[in-house]
Design a protein around this motif. Structure first.
Motif, PDB file in Angstrom:
ATOM      1  N   PRO A   4       0.954  -1.236  -0.064  1.00 49.17           N
ATOM      2  CA  PRO A   4      -0.018   0.018  -0.081  1.00 49.17           C
ATOM      3  C   PRO A   4       0.638   1.375  -0.059  1.00 49.17           C
ATOM      4  CG  PRO A   4      -0.814  -1.467   1.572  1.00 49.17           C
ATOM      5  CD  PRO A   4       0.346  -2.324   1.100  1.00 49.17           C
TER       6      PRO A   4
ATOM      7  N   ALA B 209      -5.300   2.156  -4.073  1.00 48.81           N
ATOM      8  CA  ALA B 209      -4.769   3.272  -4.061  1.00 48.81           C
ATOM      9  C   ALA B 209      -5.225   4.398  -4.824  1.00 48.81           C
ATOM     10  CB  ALA B 209      -3.299   3.112  -4.009  1.00 48.81           C
TER      11      ALA B 209
ATOM     12  N   THR C 193      -4.025  -3.831  -4.888  1.00 48.01           N
ATOM     13  CA  THR C 193      -3.479  -2.769  -4.049  1.00 48.01           C
ATOM     14  C   THR C 193      -3.219  -1.702  -4.804  1.00 48.01           C
ATOM     15  OG1 THR C 193      -2.015  -4.643  -3.107  1.00 48.01           O
ATOM     16  CG2 THR C 193      -1.280  -2.285  -2.681  1.00 48.01           C
TER      17      THR C 193
ATOM     18  N   ARG D  45       0.714   4.005  -3.094  1.00 42.64           N
ATOM     19  CA  ARG D  45       0.277   5.495  -2.641  1.00 42.64           C
ATOM     20  C   ARG D  45       1.272   6.379  -3.160  1.00 42.64           C
ATOM     21  NH1 ARG D  45      -1.708   3.546   2.719  1.00 42.64           N
ATOM     22  NH2 ARG D  45      -3.915   3.132   2.308  1.00 42.64           N
TER      23      ARG D  45
END
Ligand code: SF4
Ligand code: SF4
Length: 351
Positions: free
Chosen positions: A108, A149, A145, A112
């Motif tokens: 993550p 994000a 994932t 991000r």
């Protein structure tokens, strides 16, 4: 329409709404049936300067341009140059889309960080490609994932899963995944399975429940609506899966000719107009009768597959050269009809 923008010939009312930048054929993956035979050893790519120049030329040339698509190979291998290129297009007021295998969704935090750059660049949409071949190289968890994000940051997100084999259940499993089920609550997220075609003789057959294959009876909307630059800085008439197998779709070298000149040259090629109106599969049926391709080459799964045969099968080309005049007037009147329908639906969307 702005003064310096390209005016189409009278029979085509709209210029391309999409400009696709195939940034590189290099990819971190090497999927067996990749249409560009991408892999990590390929070196070539467009420079940031070339990408910006091409976007600006497309912006100045195509009055109806709305969207710039960045794809590959794997466009995220361009790292900061990709973000700069997206920002450049966004600053011109264009929407932007990236197509990626999602390898960068390692965890993550990593996802991000990338998404933060995409937000800075003004990216409108990200499309993730996955499926049975892809997942041998990029675990589906990474796509999930990265998707999480991206949705979290307010970016429109689509996952496309390649059509499954008889044994694989990637699409079904994706739909059952708790995170995907959760993402589906958001209007920013969607997931689909797409049509698939083989590129090698030892391919593994895919499930094809749609026996009628109505998509094979459709005209090709890539032509005249999408304008494409390849990693070799060539302008291409389409971004079809088989574009590197059909020399005729390459319009010329962007270092030597203007985009406008090359775009215009397509209208001197009746076959492109015919493909736009009827699609390659239907043209072949009209010329050779039903089942010609299947008898000679086996199952046809995609219009781009039929398009290769339309440009390479000697018997077919001979028939085409001798008989195309019989179809010209019908094709041109159907082109007018198609243009009017497209224009009307665009107007409806604006209302
Ligand atoms: S991820 Fe996409 S571009 Fe890369 S090898 Fe696979 S199909 Fe080709
Ligand atoms: S059908 Fe032909 S012209 Fe259309 S996208 Fe496919 S290869 Fe390109």
């Amino acid at each position: 329409m702005e003064g310096n923008k390209y005016l189409p010939r009278p029979f085509l009312k709209q210029t391309p709404s999409t400009f696709t930048v195939i940034t590189t054929y290099r990819c971190n993956a090497a999927c067996k049936e990749c249409c560009f035979e991408s892999n990590p050893t390929i070196k070539g790519r467009l420079t940031l300067k070339q990408i910006k120049q091409n976007i600006k030329e497309a912006y100045d040339t195509y009055a109806d341009l709305k969207l710039v698509v960045f794809t590959g190979g794997e466009c995220f291998l361009l790292r900061n140059d990709l973000f700069e290129a997206i920002k450049y297009a966004s600053d011109l007021g264009l929407m932007t889309r990236c197509v990626t295998n999602g390898f960068w969704g390692k965890n993550p935090q990593a996802a991000r960080l990338i998404v933060k750059q995409l937000v800075w660049a003004g990216l409108t949409e990200v499309n993730f490609s996955s499926g049975v071949d892809h997942q041998l190289w990029v675990p589906f968890e990474r796509v999930i994932t990265a998707s999480e994000a991206s949705v979290e940051a307010g970016i429109q997100t689509l996952i496309t899963i390649e059509q499954d084999t008889k044994e694989s259940k990637c699409y079904e499993e994706a739909l059952q995944h708790p995170v995907i089920r959760n993402l589906q609550e958001s209007i920013l997220f969607s997931i689909q399975s797409n049509q698939w075609m083989p590129f090698h003789s030892d391919f593994k057959a895919r499930n094809n429940t749609d026996v009628e294959k109505p998509f094979l009876k459709q005209g090709c909307d890539q032509l005249f609506r999408n304008s494409v630059v390849t990693p070799h800085n060539m302008l291409s008439a389409c971004c079809g899966l088989t574009l590197e197998h059909i020399p005729e779709v390459k319009l010329g070298d962007l270092d030597k000719m203007s985009m406008s000149e090359m775009y215009r040259s397509q209208f001197d090629d009746f076959l492109k107009i015919w493909i736009h109106v009827d699609g390659p599969y239907k043209i072949i049926e009209k010329l050779m009768g039903k089942g010609y391709l299947e008898k000679k080459y086996g199952q046809i799964n995609h219009n781009c597959q039929a398009c290769v045969y339309l440009h390479k099968d000697k018997e077919l080309i001979h028939k085409l050269e001798n008989e195309y005049q019989n179809y010209v007037s019908d094709v041109i009147s159907n082109l007018h009809l198609k243009e009017s329908v497209t224009k009307a639906s665009l107007l409806m969307k604006e209302v």
